[in-house]
Structures are given as structure tokens and as C-alpha cells.
Design an enzyme around this catalytic site. Structure first.
Site, PDB file in Angstrom:
ATOM      1  CD  GLU A 148      -1.621   7.432   8.362  1.00 54.99           C
ATOM      2  OE1 GLU A 148      -1.522   6.650   7.393  1.00 54.99           O
ATOM      3  OE2 GLU A 148      -1.375   8.661   8.281  1.00 54.99           O
ATOM      4  CG  HIS A 170      -2.680   7.357   4.390  1.00 63.80           C
ATOM      5  ND1 HIS A 170      -1.502   7.108   5.041  1.00 63.80           N
ATOM      6  CD2 HIS A 170      -2.345   7.615   3.093  1.00 63.80           C
ATOM      7  CE1 HIS A 170      -0.486   7.213   4.179  1.00 63.80           C
ATOM      8  NE2 HIS A 170      -0.987   7.516   2.990  1.00 63.80           N
ATOM      9  NE  ARG A 208       4.440   8.297   3.564  1.00 65.69           N
ATOM     10  CZ  ARG A 208       3.751   8.100   2.450  1.00 65.69           C
ATOM     11  NH1 ARG A 208       2.676   8.857   2.208  1.00 65.69           N
ATOM     12  NH2 ARG A 208       4.111   7.179   1.585  1.00 65.69           N
TER      13      ARG A 208
END
Length: 316
Positions: free
Chosen positions: A257, A276, A229
Site C-alpha cells: 500500500e 484506504h 490493515r
């Protein structure tokens, strides 16, 4: 009769026949309210990727008999506060191990062997040799968050002749024989590793775990890979190390993000970024459909839901 809601016909086809006591209905809560004639019958809701949002869980909350929500991701912190009261949330732990491990290996090889540098030279039409790039073989890798994904990463790195150790909340020997250090010992462990892989979830205990002190403990020239993360890494501290030329980074997740246009990470030296994508497994894959079948068996037998991570407390 057990009623299972799946987001589309492709997932239904991949699941196939689940037994005479199971009905499949098509419902994607991202797009519509629950069908009126199914609202009171749905027991298990299988959500598609990128499913977060109060309106989605609000729609599920109008179905009074839902027992389990199956999400497609291993991480669930983004929805923990909005799961309807009394409904079990099950994550997809184990489904994405292979894909995340593959991407980790790809990032490690690309970064160590400087593939972005060569791709840039190709675009410029320049024969630009750098024959002394460090190999991945014979390096030492530390996997921070040594669970099922960590084990999958370790197996692939070992196939490239990498020495692998792990980090978890407490020291132990993992089922695959890996030495796992306690997170409290990171400062003394980090200097011994050329590659550090972050695969932890994000919570209070891991927020900014990779801070200036963590990065300073990594040896010169080391590579940080983050497939966990984004908020586990202090972006400003990482940028400082990258601009100093001391460390390399390969990031599948970032903070913030999505990474906005013009953010300094885009142009930071020795930094490879992917958006991602490491762990997105299609829901027709056998690893996901096997998990849904296990959920059906548990409902049939009145057993605990596989991969249950919490019971919701948000009001319906």
C-alpha cells in the site's frame, strides 16, 4: 496554563472555548518547526492525518514540556518507535467507528449485489442483467477484531438482517450481546460464515493472519472484507482464491500500500478496491473535538490521558 497545538484554524474554531486556563496555538509539525516563542509551553500536540515520519516526531521532540501527542488514527504501529521519550501517545479509538462501519456496509452491499459488474455494464452501455445476486439479508457475517469498530459494524449489518458474530483474542460475550469466538478457533468457525470482515490492527500476532489456510476454511462464494490493515492478509494467497473463482473480496487496505500500478489485485476477478479511505474523519468532527476536550480535562486534573496507548522511549 495549558497550551494545545492544533494543525489549523478550522480545528481551533471547532474546539471553541476550552476554558480560561487553556491556550490554542496553530502549529502543524508536518510543515514547520515549533514556533520559538511556544516551544517551551506546548503541553498537547494534535497531529493531522498522514502525520507519520521521524522528522515530524523529531520536531515535537524539541518541545521539552509536551506531555501528550494526539494522533488522528486508531492505528499507531507506524509511529510507535519514534514517539519522544516520556511523551504519552494517544490514539483516536472511537473517533472513526461510524465511518469505518459505513464503508464496511457499503462494501458488503456493493460486493454481494455485484454493483461493480453493473457499473461496468453501464460504462459499456449494455443492459446486462444478473437478477440472482445474493442478498446481504439472511447472510452470516464474522467480524474479526470485535472491538468498538467491530460493534459499530455489527450494528449496521444487523440492520440489514445479517446474523453477526465476532472474533477476538479470547472468547466472550460482547457488551452488545454478540457471541465472540477466540482467534484460536478460527479454523472451525470460518466455514459457517458468508461474509468475513477484517478490522484488526497489524502486529506480530495478526501478520498474515488471513493466510491460505484461513481462506481455504471460508465457504465457496464467501466475501472477505478488509478495513483493518493490508498486511493482515496474505495477498498471494488471496489472489489464488480470487483467480480460482472461489471467493470474493472488498479491500479498503492492501499489501503493498499504496497499491502500485499494474499490481495483479487491480485486475483480479471479483475484487473491489477502495484506496484506504474508510476511516478518515475530518478533525472538525465532534467525535474528534470531544476527544481533544477530554485530553484537556485530563491535563487539567493530572489524570491519565484518554486513549493512551503507550509512552515513548525514543530519545528527544
Amino acid at each position: 496554563m495549558i497550551t494545545v497545538a492544533v494543525p489549523d484554524q478550522q480545528v481551533a474554531d471547532a474546539l471553541g472555548d476550552l476554558g480560561d486556563d487553556v491556550r490554542l496555538v496553530l502549529w502543524n509539525p508536518k510543515e514547520t518547526d515549533a514556533p520559538d516563542d511556544e516551544r517551551d509551553r506546548i503541553d498537547l500536540v494534535c497531529l493531522p492525518h498522514l502525520h507519520g515520519g521521524r522528522h515530524i516526531y523529531g520536531r515535537i521532540g524539541t518541545c521539552p514540556n509536551v506531555k501528550v501527542i494526539q494522533i488522528p488514527s486508531a492505528g499507531y504501529e507506524h509511529v510507535a518507535a519514534i514517539v519522544p521519550d516520556g511523551v504519552v501517545l494517544a490514539n483516536a479509538r472511537g473517533v472513526h467507528d461510524t465511518r469505518v462501519a459505513e464503508m464496511t456496509l457499503a462494501l458488503a452491499l456493493a460486493s454481494r449485489r455485484r454493483l461493480p459488474q453493473y457499473l461496468d455494464a453501464q460504462r459499456r452501455g449494455v443492459w446486462e442483467q444478473d437478477p440472482w445476486t445474493p442478498p446481504l439479508a439472511d447472510s452470516r457475517a464474522l467480524v474479526v477484531g470485535y472491538g468498538s469498530i467491530g460493534e459499530a459494524i455489527g450494528a449496521r449489518l444487523r440492520a440489514c438482517e445479517v446474523h453477526v458474530e465476532g472474533v477476538a483474542r479470547s472468547a466472550r460475550v460482547a457488551p452488545d450481546g454478540t457471541t465472540v469466538h477466540a482467534v484460536a478457533d478460527l479454523a472451525t468457525v470460518l466455514p459457517g460464515f458468508d461474509v468475513v470482515v477484517i478490522v484488526t490492527p497489524h502486529d506480530e500476532s495478526t501478520d498474515r493472519l488471513v493466510d491460505a489456510g484461513f481462506l481455504a476454511a471460508m465457504p465457496d462464494g464467501a466475501l472477505l472484507i478488509n478495513v483493518g490493515r493490508g498486511k493482515v492478509v496474505d495477498t498471494d494467497a488471496l489472489l489464488a482464491e480470487l483467480h480460482a473463482g472461489r471467493l470474493h473480496a472488498a479491500l479498503d487496505v492492501t499489501d503493498p500500500e499504496p497499491l502500485p500500478q499494474g499490481h495483479p489485485l487491480w485486475s483480479a476477478p471479483n475484487c473491489l478496491i477502495t484506496p484506504h479511505v474508510a476511516g478518515f474523519e475530518v478533525l472538525t468532527n465532534r467525535r474528534y473535538t470531544d476527544l481533544v476536550r477530554r485530553q484537556v480535562v485530563a491535563l487539567r486534573e493530572g489524570a491519565e490521558a484518554p486513549n493512551a496507548v503507550m509512552v515513548g522511549s525514543a530519545p528527544r
